[in-house]
Design a protein around this motif. Sequence first.
Motif, PDB file in Angstrom:
ATOM      1  N   ILE A  95      -0.606  -2.343 -46.985  1.00  0.00           N
ATOM      2  CA  ILE A  95       0.026  -1.638 -45.879  1.00  0.00           C
ATOM      3  C   ILE A  95       0.855  -0.476 -46.417  1.00  0.00           C
ATOM      4  O   ILE A  95       1.405  -0.552 -47.530  1.00  0.00           O
ATOM      5  CB  ILE A  95       0.908  -2.604 -45.045  1.00  0.00           C
ATOM      6  CG1 ILE A  95       1.359  -1.950 -43.744  1.00  0.00           C
ATOM      7  CG2 ILE A  95       2.085  -3.122 -45.847  1.00  0.00           C
ATOM      8  CD1 ILE A  95       1.938  -2.931 -42.740  1.00  0.00           C
ATOM      9  N   PHE A 125      -4.951  -4.187 -37.583  1.00  0.00           N
ATOM     10  CA  PHE A 125      -3.641  -3.552 -37.446  1.00  0.00           C
ATOM     11  C   PHE A 125      -2.557  -4.627 -37.476  1.00  0.00           C
ATOM     12  O   PHE A 125      -2.792  -5.781 -37.090  1.00  0.00           O
ATOM     13  CB  PHE A 125      -3.524  -2.803 -36.106  1.00  0.00           C
ATOM     14  CG  PHE A 125      -4.422  -1.605 -35.981  1.00  0.00           C
ATOM     15  CD1 PHE A 125      -3.981  -0.350 -36.361  1.00  0.00           C
ATOM     16  CD2 PHE A 125      -5.707  -1.740 -35.473  1.00  0.00           C
ATOM     17  CE1 PHE A 125      -4.815   0.759 -36.236  1.00  0.00           C
ATOM     18  CE2 PHE A 125      -6.537  -0.644 -35.348  1.00  0.00           C
ATOM     19  CZ  PHE A 125      -6.088   0.614 -35.736  1.00  0.00           C
ATOM     20  N   LEU A 175       4.834   3.878 -43.058  1.00  0.00           N
ATOM     21  CA  LEU A 175       4.362   3.669 -41.685  1.00  0.00           C
ATOM     22  C   LEU A 175       4.959   2.388 -41.097  1.00  0.00           C
ATOM     23  O   LEU A 175       5.321   2.344 -39.915  1.00  0.00           O
ATOM     24  CB  LEU A 175       2.835   3.602 -41.658  1.00  0.00           C
ATOM     25  CG  LEU A 175       2.076   4.889 -41.972  1.00  0.00           C
ATOM     26  CD1 LEU A 175       0.577   4.659 -41.862  1.00  0.00           C
ATOM     27  CD2 LEU A 175       2.510   6.023 -41.054  1.00  0.00           C
ATOM     28  N   LEU A 176       5.049   1.355 -41.923  1.00  0.00           N
ATOM     29  CA  LEU A 176       5.662   0.100 -41.477  1.00  0.00           C
ATOM     30  C   LEU A 176       7.117   0.323 -41.090  1.00  0.00           C
ATOM     31  O   LEU A 176       7.587  -0.142 -40.035  1.00  0.00           O
ATOM     32  CB  LEU A 176       5.559  -0.949 -42.587  1.00  0.00           C
ATOM     33  CG  LEU A 176       6.242  -2.290 -42.339  1.00  0.00           C
ATOM     34  CD1 LEU A 176       5.625  -3.016 -41.154  1.00  0.00           C
ATOM     35  CD2 LEU A 176       6.176  -3.170 -43.595  1.00  0.00           C
ATOM     36  N   ARG A 221       8.531   3.159 -40.210  1.00  0.00           N
ATOM     37  CA  ARG A 221       8.621   4.002 -39.023  1.00  0.00           C
ATOM     38  C   ARG A 221       8.387   3.189 -37.746  1.00  0.00           C
ATOM     39  O   ARG A 221       9.103   3.340 -36.750  1.00  0.00           O
ATOM     40  CB  ARG A 221       7.585   5.127 -39.133  1.00  0.00           C
ATOM     41  CG  ARG A 221       7.735   6.217 -38.071  1.00  0.00           C
ATOM     42  CD  ARG A 221       6.641   7.260 -38.243  1.00  0.00           C
ATOM     43  NE  ARG A 221       6.609   7.770 -39.611  1.00  0.00           N
ATOM     44  CZ  ARG A 221       5.569   8.422 -40.129  1.00  0.00           C
ATOM     45  NH1 ARG A 221       4.481   8.625 -39.394  1.00  0.00           N
ATOM     46  NH2 ARG A 221       5.607   8.872 -41.363  1.00  0.00           N
ATOM     47  N   ALA A 222       7.396   2.298 -37.774  1.00  0.00           N
ATOM     48  CA  ALA A 222       7.107   1.463 -36.602  1.00  0.00           C
ATOM     49  C   ALA A 222       8.255   0.507 -36.308  1.00  0.00           C
ATOM     50  O   ALA A 222       8.614   0.285 -35.142  1.00  0.00           O
ATOM     51  CB  ALA A 222       5.816   0.677 -36.835  1.00  0.00           C
ATOM     52  N   THR A 264       0.653  -5.142 -35.488  1.00  0.00           N
ATOM     53  CA  THR A 264       1.152  -4.587 -34.237  1.00  0.00           C
ATOM     54  C   THR A 264       2.579  -5.037 -33.953  1.00  0.00           C
ATOM     55  O   THR A 264       2.917  -6.211 -34.099  1.00  0.00           O
ATOM     56  CB  THR A 264       0.229  -5.020 -33.072  1.00  0.00           C
ATOM     57  OG1 THR A 264      -1.006  -4.340 -33.191  1.00  0.00           O
ATOM     58  CG2 THR A 264       0.845  -4.677 -31.727  1.00  0.00           C
ATOM     59  N   GLN A 268       3.046  -0.771 -30.690  1.00  0.00           N
ATOM     60  CA  GLN A 268       2.804   0.192 -31.770  1.00  0.00           C
ATOM     61  C   GLN A 268       1.937  -0.469 -32.825  1.00  0.00           C
ATOM     62  O   GLN A 268       2.212  -1.601 -33.227  1.00  0.00           O
ATOM     63  CB  GLN A 268       4.126   0.634 -32.399  1.00  0.00           C
ATOM     64  CG  GLN A 268       5.050   1.335 -31.428  1.00  0.00           C
ATOM     65  CD  GLN A 268       6.386   1.601 -32.079  1.00  0.00           C
ATOM     66  OE1 GLN A 268       6.595   2.638 -32.670  1.00  0.00           O
ATOM     67  NE2 GLN A 268       7.294   0.652 -31.962  1.00  0.00           N
ATOM     68  N   ASP A 269       0.918   0.235 -33.271  1.00  0.00           N
ATOM     69  CA  ASP A 269      -0.038  -0.311 -34.233  1.00  0.00           C
ATOM     70  C   ASP A 269       0.124   0.359 -35.592  1.00  0.00           C
ATOM     71  O   ASP A 269       0.122   1.588 -35.692  1.00  0.00           O
ATOM     72  CB  ASP A 269      -1.470  -0.106 -33.739  1.00  0.00           C
ATOM     73  CG  ASP A 269      -1.749  -0.837 -32.436  1.00  0.00           C
ATOM     74  OD1 ASP A 269      -1.224  -1.949 -32.275  1.00  0.00           O
ATOM     75  OD2 ASP A 269      -2.494  -0.297 -31.588  1.00  0.00           O
ATOM     76  N   VAL A 270       0.237  -0.450 -36.622  1.00  0.00           N
ATOM     77  CA  VAL A 270       0.272   0.056 -37.993  1.00  0.00           C
ATOM     78  C   VAL A 270      -1.046  -0.320 -38.664  1.00  0.00           C
ATOM     79  O   VAL A 270      -1.357  -1.512 -38.787  1.00  0.00           O
ATOM     80  CB  VAL A 270       1.443  -0.559 -38.785  1.00  0.00           C
ATOM     81  CG1 VAL A 270       1.463  -0.010 -40.215  1.00  0.00           C
ATOM     82  CG2 VAL A 270       2.769  -0.285 -38.089  1.00  0.00           C
TER      83      VAL A 270
END
Length: 317
Positions: A80, A124, A84-85, A87-88, A126, A138-140
Amino acid sequence: MKFKAFLTQDGVNLLDKRFLPSLDKIGRVCHLYLTRDHAIFLHNLLGGDGIQSVAQFKKEVLFNDYRISSQNEDRIAFAIDVALLHRALRSAQTIQLQSQDDTAAIQIKLVKKLPVGSLNPAPFLTFETKGLRSAVVQDVPISKPLSRADVVQLQTALDAAQDLPQTLVQVPDLSQLQNLVERLKNVGELLMLAITQYGDLHLQVSTSLITVGSEFRKLKVLGIQADAPSGDQNLSAPTRTEMAIQRGEALSVQVSLKHLAKSLQCHLAKPDCAFYGISPQGVCLTVIFQFFIPGTRLTDKSISFHCRLPVLDTGSN
């Protein structure tokens, strides 16, 4: 293969304000390894020549209502993007605060969805922020979960990474050490680091023109320790270190200053103290960060975090 849980507020704070910023400094992509009892963030355990890092949490530290199932002893691992993790997570937290709904909670789960413009579903992680009146998803994107064989390999590497050096010394204030390393980076790229059983930590950078070093003495020692010979006190630091190595009471290794500087970014996780050690035969330099139960000097065993720096030269040992 299923996983879902609700993040605790303490878990959100730990990840958002401490661990994810620290992990992102080590490497943009890591593995997230979920088991029945732990959530573990791992860097470079399945290859790569960079820093290996392991941040491990008991599930109760991060999650409520934790549910996991797989055909591989309820173990799931995937790669991962840390940024991005993060930010989500921050976005989900903002939505949660703005909802003004006391029941709002952040659920995290594994899903498969069809990305826009694709014919094949993709995995993802989520984040779903639920309240009484609304829910925001939100999907990572993540990698395909590791195969059974790869998970076994990851677990084997994790077990090996838990081996402790025979001697550990408590390093001084991490910000002080970070300032020293930043100065040494202006001299050269390679650092000779030595640790003695007397509690000495010796750092030295050498070029064809100059040698610059620093020494910390009488540090706290865990594991095998020895009393410093009284006759060595008036000798120079390099001479004392070399004599300790010859007596089998010290080890030295050469590491990348860039790697060491990157490992010191782990102070963003706000550890209460840190220990350095060199593994037998100088295989790697291990940095262990220790966390205390708030308000005490007792080690919090529900959280562990350590790094292993690759060795460029075993030096003299």
